[in-house]
Design an enzyme around this catalytic site. Structure first.
Site, mmCIF file in Angstrom:
data_model
loop_
_atom_site.group_PDB
_atom_site.id
_atom_site.type_symbol
_atom_site.label_atom_id
_atom_site.label_comp_id
_atom_site.label_asym_id
_atom_site.label_seq_id
_atom_site.Cartn_x
_atom_site.Cartn_y
_atom_site.Cartn_z
ATOM 1 N N ASP A 46 39.905 37.344 37.147
ATOM 2 C CA ASP A 46 39.073 37.419 35.941
ATOM 3 C C ASP A 46 37.973 36.360 35.954
ATOM 4 O O ASP A 46 38.074 35.343 36.646
ATOM 5 C CB ASP A 46 39.927 37.194 34.696
ATOM 6 C CG ASP A 46 40.809 38.375 34.362
ATOM 7 O OD1 ASP A 46 40.859 39.333 35.159
ATOM 8 O OD2 ASP A 46 41.469 38.337 33.307
ATOM 9 N N ASP A 47 36.942 36.618 35.144
ATOM 10 C CA ASP A 47 35.933 35.632 34.721
ATOM 11 C C ASP A 47 34.799 35.388 35.704
ATOM 12 O O ASP A 47 33.929 34.559 35.430
ATOM 13 C CB ASP A 47 36.562 34.275 34.376
ATOM 14 C CG ASP A 47 37.469 34.340 33.166
ATOM 15 O OD1 ASP A 47 37.606 35.428 32.586
ATOM 16 O OD2 ASP A 47 38.035 33.301 32.807
ATOM 17 N N HIS A 97 34.953 42.903 31.984
ATOM 18 C CA HIS A 97 35.705 41.858 31.270
ATOM 19 C C HIS A 97 34.882 41.337 30.093
ATOM 20 O O HIS A 97 34.939 40.159 29.753
ATOM 21 C CB HIS A 97 36.061 40.734 32.232
ATOM 22 C CG HIS A 97 37.167 39.826 31.756
ATOM 23 N ND1 HIS A 97 38.304 40.299 31.132
ATOM 24 C CD2 HIS A 97 37.311 38.470 31.808
ATOM 25 C CE1 HIS A 97 39.098 39.282 30.838
ATOM 26 N NE2 HIS A 97 38.513 38.152 31.214
ATOM 27 N N HIS A 101 32.636 37.114 27.253
ATOM 28 C CA HIS A 101 33.983 36.566 27.057
ATOM 29 C C HIS A 101 34.013 35.663 25.819
ATOM 30 O O HIS A 101 34.614 34.591 25.809
ATOM 31 C CB HIS A 101 34.426 35.782 28.294
ATOM 32 C CG HIS A 101 35.925 35.696 28.451
ATOM 33 N ND1 HIS A 101 36.715 34.921 27.638
ATOM 34 C CD2 HIS A 101 36.764 36.282 29.334
ATOM 35 C CE1 HIS A 101 37.978 35.027 28.015
ATOM 36 N NE2 HIS A 101 38.044 35.857 29.045
ATOM 37 N N HIS A 196 42.236 33.767 38.403
ATOM 38 C CA HIS A 196 40.833 33.521 38.048
ATOM 39 C C HIS A 196 40.113 32.942 39.265
ATOM 40 O O HIS A 196 40.616 31.995 39.879
ATOM 41 C CB HIS A 196 40.739 32.547 36.868
ATOM 42 C CG HIS A 196 41.352 33.079 35.613
ATOM 43 N ND1 HIS A 196 42.732 33.073 35.394
ATOM 44 C CD2 HIS A 196 40.799 33.645 34.506
ATOM 45 C CE1 HIS A 196 42.983 33.620 34.217
ATOM 46 N NE2 HIS A 196 41.834 33.973 33.654
#
Length: 225
Positions: A46-47, A97, A101, A196
């Site tokens: 993620d991210d 995503h 965020h 991540h």
């Protein structure tokens, strides 16, 4: 006595609703895929994209013959299009995503959340040249609004079965060992591991995970698609 019963009911209901929103695997508001097909393990990051660190992750995956799925923040893609193209060219999956965020993503209105995810989807599809359906909600939080927008956009929500807490453990003394131990204890066919790729030490952690998976007889040779 009645007011005590009412307080207990309210507190119980509140606790249930908090759990349902915070637990992506609960299935209360919507279905999320928290396990893949058996016989293999699925790595998800993620991210990103994060220049330098995402490249390191891709280099390790390429050298070890493993595949992963990258859930990307839309606002980070501009200027890093080459990284996304490399992910796709090397057989990895990509997913949405959200755009930024933001902490208040779960609190957005239906229209604002739809715009957020559509914006992220467009920039990914412009690069991929094909539809992008995979989605992981920020923080893994789901609620009726998220469920409605996911249905509206025809997205496929992906959760996880192993949450590594790498964002809080990496960099701490013994943190990497704790992560690897947790993965080892919870490893099973079809496990989806949450990681991540923006973190310092994420490359070293990935090598440790791949060593562990090899010892346990698992491969990461296919994305969730």
């Amino acid at each position: 006595m009645l007011w005590i019963v009412l307080i207990i009911i309210v507190l119980t209901l509140t606790a249930f609703l908090v759990w349902a929103c915070a637990t992506i695997s609960s299935g209360v508001w919507m279905k999320a895929e928290c396990r893949g097909r058996g016989g293999r393990v699925y790595l998800t990051f993620d991210d990103g994209p994060e220049p330098g660190r995402t490249e390191e992750i891709l280099d390790i995956l390429a050298s070890r013959g493993a595949k992963a799925v990258f859930f990307l923040i839309g606002s980070r893609i501009g200027g890093n299009e080459a990284l996304v193209r490399r992910m796709l060219a090397e057989g990895h999956g990509v997913g949405i995503h959200s755009w930024s965020h933001s902490w208040n993503f779960p609190l957005m209105s239906v229209s604002k959340m739809t715009d957020d995810l559509s914006r992220s989807r467009r920039i990914l599809e412009d690069i991929a040249g094909e539809p992008v359906r995979l989605f992981r909600p920020p923080f893994g939080v789901v609620n009726p609004t998220v469920a409605k927008v996911v249905r509206r956009l025809g997205l496929r929500t992906v959760g996880w079965s192993i949450r590594t807490f790498d964002t809080s453990l990496l960099g701490k003394e013994g943190g990497m060992e704790r992560i690897l131990d947790k993965i080892d204890r919870n490893l099973e066919d079809g496990a989806i591991i949450l990681l991540h790729d923006r973190l310092e030490g994420s490359g070293e952690l990935l090598n440790g995970i791949l060593d562990l998976l090899r010892r346990r007889g698992y491969s990461c040779d296919r994305s969730l698609d």
